[in-house]
Motif scaffolding. Structure first.
Motif, PDB file in Angstrom:
ATOM      1  N   ASN A  40     -42.104 -57.155  20.230  1.00 12.08           N
ATOM      2  CA  ASN A  40     -41.282 -55.954  20.080  1.00 12.08           C
ATOM      3  C   ASN A  40     -40.415 -55.706  21.308  1.00 12.08           C
ATOM      4  N   THR A  41     -40.889 -56.115  22.470  1.00 11.69           N
ATOM      5  CA  THR A  41     -40.043 -56.025  23.659  1.00 11.69           C
ATOM      6  C   THR A  41     -38.830 -56.930  23.515  1.00 11.69           C
ATOM      7  N   TRP A  42     -39.052 -58.150  23.021  1.00 14.81           N
ATOM      8  CA  TRP A  42     -37.960 -59.090  22.787  1.00 14.81           C
ATOM      9  C   TRP A  42     -36.972 -58.530  21.758  1.00 14.81           C
ATOM     10  N   LEU A  43     -37.499 -57.938  20.684  1.00 15.85           N
ATOM     11  CA  LEU A  43     -36.631 -57.328  19.671  1.00 15.85           C
ATOM     12  C   LEU A  43     -35.831 -56.166  20.256  1.00 15.85           C
ATOM     13  N   ALA A  44     -36.498 -55.345  21.048  1.00 21.50           N
ATOM     14  CA  ALA A  44     -35.822 -54.187  21.628  1.00 21.50           C
ATOM     15  C   ALA A  44     -34.663 -54.617  22.525  1.00 21.50           C
ATOM     16  N   VAL A  45     -34.879 -55.678  23.297  1.00 22.05           N
ATOM     17  CA  VAL A  45     -33.861 -56.138  24.229  1.00 22.05           C
ATOM     18  C   VAL A  45     -32.725 -56.859  23.506  1.00 22.05           C
ATOM     19  N   THR A  46     -33.066 -57.706  22.531  1.00 23.84           N
ATOM     20  CA  THR A  46     -32.056 -58.561  21.903  1.00 23.84           C
ATOM     21  C   THR A  46     -31.413 -57.958  20.664  1.00 23.84           C
ATOM     22  N   LYS A  47     -32.156 -57.103  19.924  1.00 27.15           N
ATOM     23  CA  LYS A  47     -31.615 -56.595  18.666  1.00 27.15           C
ATOM     24  C   LYS A  47     -31.575 -55.076  18.581  1.00 27.15           C
ATOM     25  N   GLY A  48     -32.167 -54.396  19.549  1.00 28.25           N
ATOM     26  CA  GLY A  48     -32.045 -52.948  19.581  1.00 28.25           C
ATOM     27  C   GLY A  48     -32.976 -52.191  18.658  1.00 28.25           C
ATOM     28  N   TYR A  49     -34.078 -52.792  18.249  1.00 25.49           N
ATOM     29  CA  TYR A  49     -35.048 -52.074  17.427  1.00 25.49           C
ATOM     30  C   TYR A  49     -36.440 -52.659  17.635  1.00 25.49           C
ATOM     31  N   VAL A  50     -37.440 -51.929  17.182  1.00 26.77           N
ATOM     32  CA  VAL A  50     -38.818 -52.414  17.134  1.00 26.77           C
ATOM     33  C   VAL A  50     -39.318 -52.197  15.712  1.00 26.77           C
ATOM     34  N   GLN A  96     -32.995 -46.854  21.936  1.00 27.45           N
ATOM     35  CA  GLN A  96     -31.825 -46.291  22.583  1.00 27.45           C
ATOM     36  C   GLN A  96     -31.735 -46.814  24.005  1.00 27.45           C
ATOM     37  N   TRP A  97     -30.590 -47.370  24.377  1.00 27.65           N
ATOM     38  CA  TRP A  97     -30.363 -47.890  25.728  1.00 27.65           C
ATOM     39  C   TRP A  97     -29.212 -47.113  26.374  1.00 27.65           C
ATOM     40  N   LYS A  98     -29.497 -46.455  27.486  1.00 22.21           N
ATOM     41  CA  LYS A  98     -28.476 -45.747  28.262  1.00 22.21           C
ATOM     42  C   LYS A  98     -27.656 -44.798  27.387  1.00 22.21           C
ATOM     43  N   GLY A  99     -28.376 -44.134  26.468  1.00 24.01           N
ATOM     44  CA  GLY A  99     -27.711 -43.148  25.638  1.00 24.01           C
ATOM     45  C   GLY A  99     -26.985 -43.712  24.457  1.00 24.01           C
ATOM     46  N   LEU A 100     -26.929 -45.032  24.306  1.00 23.19           N
ATOM     47  CA  LEU A 100     -26.250 -45.662  23.184  1.00 23.19           C
ATOM     48  C   LEU A 100     -27.281 -46.283  22.268  1.00 23.19           C
ATOM     49  N   ARG A 101     -27.260 -45.945  21.015  1.00 27.16           N
ATOM     50  CA  ARG A 101     -28.197 -46.473  20.043  1.00 27.16           C
ATOM     51  C   ARG A 101     -27.656 -47.781  19.503  1.00 27.16           C
ATOM     52  N   ARG A 102     -28.449 -48.839  19.664  1.00 33.03           N
ATOM     53  CA  ARG A 102     -28.044 -50.151  19.173  1.00 33.03           C
ATOM     54  C   ARG A 102     -28.827 -50.471  17.911  1.00 33.03           C
TER      55      ARG A 102
END
Length: 201
Positions: A24-34, A192-198
């Protein structure tokens, strides 16, 4: 065997949870979700079983019996290469079996340079092998020592319960994928990364 079956069972559960967190960390970083990673429980049993198999087959890098006559760096390198080979073969087998049984493409590494079939690649195998080698050398024994210090009665009760729960969940969820011919998605949350939802693409 240095550890009891129940102690290894607790280790399998812990590593299975860590595998869930890593993916899920990999998903969060690469695709923006878990998401639930096709399981109901937050455990990926394959990770725990793989670590147990590596321990019984290779031991830990500094004490592996297969390369015991070699100096430290050579022993560590051969251990790493052996784990890398196991990871590559395991990914190919799991990917192809799942594709045949569930009629889904479990994952696809074709976009990664030096991929070997779509289910494994040199970079991903190197990454997994490095994490496993480091974990086995520096984390495995401290984790097992911590488990060994736990109340013996609690370990003997908790280990079988956890293993049955994890195995039941895996078989049920995998069965659902076979039945539906699709992923078993129960929940999915954007990160959410830096206020932007990916969102995933």
């Amino acid at each position: 065997m240095r550890y009891s079956f129940c102690e290894m069972g607790i280790m399998i559960a812990v590593v299975s949870f860590l595998g869930f967190a890593v993916e899920n960390t990999w998903l969060a970083v690469t695709k923006g979700y878990v998401d639930n990673r096709n399981m109901n429980l937050p455990f990926l049993l394959g990770y725990g079983l793989a670590l147990a198999a590596i321990y019984y087959g290779l031991g830990i890098p500094s004490e592996t019996p297969l390369f015991s006559l070699l100096p430290g760096r050579a022993r560590l390198l051969l251990y790493f290469l052996a784990v890398m080979l196991c990871v590559s073969v395991g990914e190919i087998v799991l990917g192809r079996v799942t594709e045949r049984l569930c009629r889904i493409e479990y994952w696809n590494y074709s976009w990664i340079p030096l991929h070997i079939t779509k289910y494994t690649s040199v970079p991903t195998s190197v990454g997994f092998a490095a994490m496993i080698t480091l974990f086995m050398e520096h984390c495995f024994q401290p984790l097992m020592a911590a488990i060994s210090r736990m109340d013996g009665r609690a370990v003997r009760v908790a280990a079988p319960v956890l293993l049955v729960l994890l195995a039941t969940d895996y078989l049920y969820c995998y069965g659902q994928m076979m039945k539906r011919h699709s992923f078993y998605e129960k929940w999915k949350m954007p990160v959410q990364w830096k206020g932007l939802r990916r969102h995933s693409v």
